[in-house]
Every structure is written in structure tokens, then in C-alpha cells.
Design an enzyme around this catalytic site. Structure first.
Site, PDB file in Angstrom:
ATOM      1  N   TYR A   1      13.734  45.821  67.589  1.00 37.43           N
ATOM      2  CA  TYR A   1      14.610  44.662  67.436  1.00 37.43           C
ATOM      3  C   TYR A   1      15.401  44.434  68.731  1.00 37.43           C
ATOM      4  CZ  TYR A   1      18.551  41.892  65.772  1.00 37.43           C
ATOM      5  OH  TYR A   1      19.514  40.939  65.635  1.00 37.43           O
TER       6      TYR A   1
ATOM      7  N   SER B   1      48.057  49.475  81.412  1.00 41.70           N
ATOM      8  CA  SER B   1      48.918  49.849  80.281  1.00 41.70           C
ATOM      9  C   SER B   1      49.936  48.755  79.982  1.00 41.70           C
ATOM     10  CB  SER B   1      49.652  51.141  80.640  1.00 41.70           C
ATOM     11  OG  SER B   1      50.504  51.522  79.589  1.00 41.70           O
TER      12      SER B   1
ATOM     13  N   GLY C   1      44.622  49.097  72.017  1.00 41.29           N
ATOM     14  CA  GLY C   1      43.184  48.907  72.212  1.00 41.29           C
ATOM     15  C   GLY C   1      42.839  48.763  73.680  1.00 41.29           C
TER      16      GLY C   1
ATOM     17  N   SER D   1      47.264  54.127  78.648  1.00 41.35           N
ATOM     18  CA  SER D   1      47.665  55.492  78.272  1.00 41.35           C
ATOM     19  C   SER D   1      46.492  56.292  77.692  1.00 41.35           C
ATOM     20  CB  SER D   1      48.826  55.450  77.279  1.00 41.35           C
ATOM     21  OG  SER D   1      48.519  54.585  76.219  1.00 41.35           O
TER      22      SER D   1
ATOM     23  N   HIS E   1      44.077  58.459  63.508  1.00 45.45           N
ATOM     24  CA  HIS E   1      44.319  57.702  64.726  1.00 45.45           C
ATOM     25  C   HIS E   1      43.551  56.374  64.735  1.00 45.45           C
ATOM     26  CE1 HIS E   1      44.358  57.795  69.447  1.00 45.45           C
ATOM     27  NE2 HIS E   1      44.708  56.631  68.940  1.00 45.45           N
TER      28      HIS E   1
ATOM     29  N   HIS F   1      38.346  51.698  72.693  1.00 45.95           N
ATOM     30  CA  HIS F   1      39.256  52.304  71.714  1.00 45.95           C
ATOM     31  C   HIS F   1      40.009  51.211  70.982  1.00 45.95           C
ATOM     32  CE1 HIS F   1      42.110  54.753  69.735  1.00 45.95           C
ATOM     33  NE2 HIS F   1      43.126  54.440  70.505  1.00 45.95           N
TER      34      HIS F   1
ATOM     35  N   ASP G   1      20.892  50.827  61.019  1.00 44.99           N
ATOM     36  CA  ASP G   1      20.443  50.190  62.263  1.00 44.99           C
ATOM     37  C   ASP G   1      21.289  50.638  63.452  1.00 44.99           C
ATOM     38  OD1 ASP G   1      18.594  48.653  60.860  1.00 44.99           O
ATOM     39  OD2 ASP G   1      19.812  46.820  60.894  1.00 44.99           O
TER      40      ASP G   1
HETATM   41 ZN   LIG Z   1      45.058  54.876  69.993  1.00 43.04          ZN
END
Ligand SMILES: [Zn+2]
Length: 228
Positions: free
Chosen positions: A222, A53, A36, A83, A168, A103, A128
Site C-alpha cells: 500500500y 521552547s 508538543g 525542553s 505523560h 512528542h 496496518d
Molecule cells: Zn511532554
């Protein structure tokens, strides 16, 4: 203050924001081990800040963040960039309106990605935030621009700030890094709820007109007075 001082100040601010936002990935249980990453564009420069990394989430600080150019080359930092840097860089090059990219391999959203199935818009919260289904992007291997190309091709002209990259995980975009993190949190939340709904039967679709109305209200009315 000189121009370069100003740029250094902006870079320092983005380093802090991006570093702090990684804690949100952990707090919201979107990541395991060092998987992540969050990145943020440095305003006024063709640069972005991204996670290094392989560094543990506990050890991330503004100083350990790395700065890359929009080709994904390391510009500043003591560690190698994530990466996934090439994918983030591709998005920043292709989508000038994007100021943040996230990610994750968050569990429920990645389970939908593993089946290559878009998450249907069956909750008002989805209308929304995503303005419809959360789409699936192509299968792509790490190592060149193919992940970035898949993200951009899927999200261009789509309301959703999130894409499920097949087999993925999730990539999200936002006007700033915080908005991209919010989209990643919301993506996992709705992926989980719609999965649970599926176990109980067939979720009911929301009429497209109602999806439009919900999206328009949420995006334009909103929370207007605070950054999303
Ligand atoms: Zn990934």
C-alpha cells in the site's frame, strides 16, 4: 556548490519541513498551548532541527527553529531548544534509522498513558500502521536521559512507531519527520476509537496471523509509490 553550502541547504530544507509540520499538530488537535514538538534529522550531519521552547505555534517559522547536535546542545538558533530536546537527541543517537521524532500530549492517547495501559490491536488500521498494540513505556522525569532511554527500550524491536510514556504522553518515530507526525495523528485516532469501543463493550481481538498479514501488506504494498 561546496560541501558546507550543501549542508546549509539541507539544514534549511529540514527547518522548513519541521516548521510546517508543527501546523499539522495544531490542525489535528494534538496539542494545547505550546506543548508538543516535532524534530527532524539533517541528512548527512549529526544534527537535528527541533522546535524552540515556549514559542507559540502561530509564531513558528523556519527561521525560529533551532539546530542541535546529537547530545542536544544548541548549535544554531536564537531561541532555547524545546525542553524535550534531550529525549529527541537520545533517540537519534540510539536509532540511526530514525529521521523524525514527535512528542504530544494528545488527549485520548495520553488518557491511555495515564492508566499505563497499552492500546490493544483491535482495528485493521492499527495492524496496518502499528503492527500490533501501541506499547506503554516507563514513567520517567524530564531533565536527563531517562525519557529517551524509555522510548528506545520500548520501541527497539517493536513494530509500533508510537509509545505511550506512562503518566505523560506520546512519542513517535519515523524514517522522516512527516512519518513521525503521521504516526502521532494515527495514534490519537485509534486511541479515541478504541476508547469509544470500550464504552460499548469489550473490543474483539484480531488474530495475530491477520495482524501480520495486514501489517505486511500496508508496509510493503500500500502506498509504495509515495513516501509515507
Ligand atoms: Zn511532554
Amino acid at each position: 556548490m561546496s560541501g558546507s553550502d550543501l549542508e546549509a541547504g539541507r539544514a534549511a530544507a529540514v527547518r522548513r519541513i519541521v516548521s510546517d509540520l508543527h501546523a499539522e499538530l495544531v490542525r489535528n488537535r494534538l496539542v494545547a498551548w505550546t506543548a508538543g514538538n516535532v524534530s527532524g534529522r539533517i541528512p548527512g550531519a549529526d544534527l537535528f532541527v527541533i522546535k524552540p521552547s515556549g514559542v507559540s505555534y502561530d509564531e513558528l517559522t523556519p527561521e525560529t527553529m533551532v539546530v542541535c547536535d546529537l547530545d542536544g546542545n544548541l548549535v544554531e538558533g536564537e531561541h532555547r531548544p524545546s525542553s524535550d530536546t534531550a529525549a529527541h537527541a537520545y533517540v537519534y543517537r540510539a536509532m540511526p534509522e530514525v529521521g523524525g521524532v514527535v512528542h504530544t500530549h494528545s488527549t485520548y492517547a495520553s488518557a491511555w498513558a495515564a492508566r499505563g495501559e497499552a492500546i490493544p490491536c483491535v482495528l485493521t488500521a492499527m495492524a496496518d500502521e502499528f503492527g500490533g498494540e501501541i506499547p506503554v513505556g516507563p514513567f520517567a522525569l524530564i531533565g536527563d536521559d531517562s525519557i529517551g532511554q524509555g522510548i528506545v527500550a520500548t520501541l527497539s524491536g517493536h513494530r509500533s512507531p508510537a509509545v505511550l510514556m506512562r503518566s505523560h504522553g506520546v512519542f513517535t518515530i519515523g524514517a522522516d519527520p512527516r512519518a513521525a507526525v503521521k504516526a502521532a495523528v494515527m495514534c490519537e485516532d485509534v486511541a479515541r476509537t478504541v476508547h469509544v469501543a470500550r464504552q460499548l463493550g469489550e473490543p474483539l481481538p484480531i488474530a495475530p496471523d491477520d495482524v501480520d498479514r495486514l501489517y505486511d501488506r500496508y508496509q510493503n504494498v500500500y502506498g509504495q509509490r509515495s513516501p509515507r
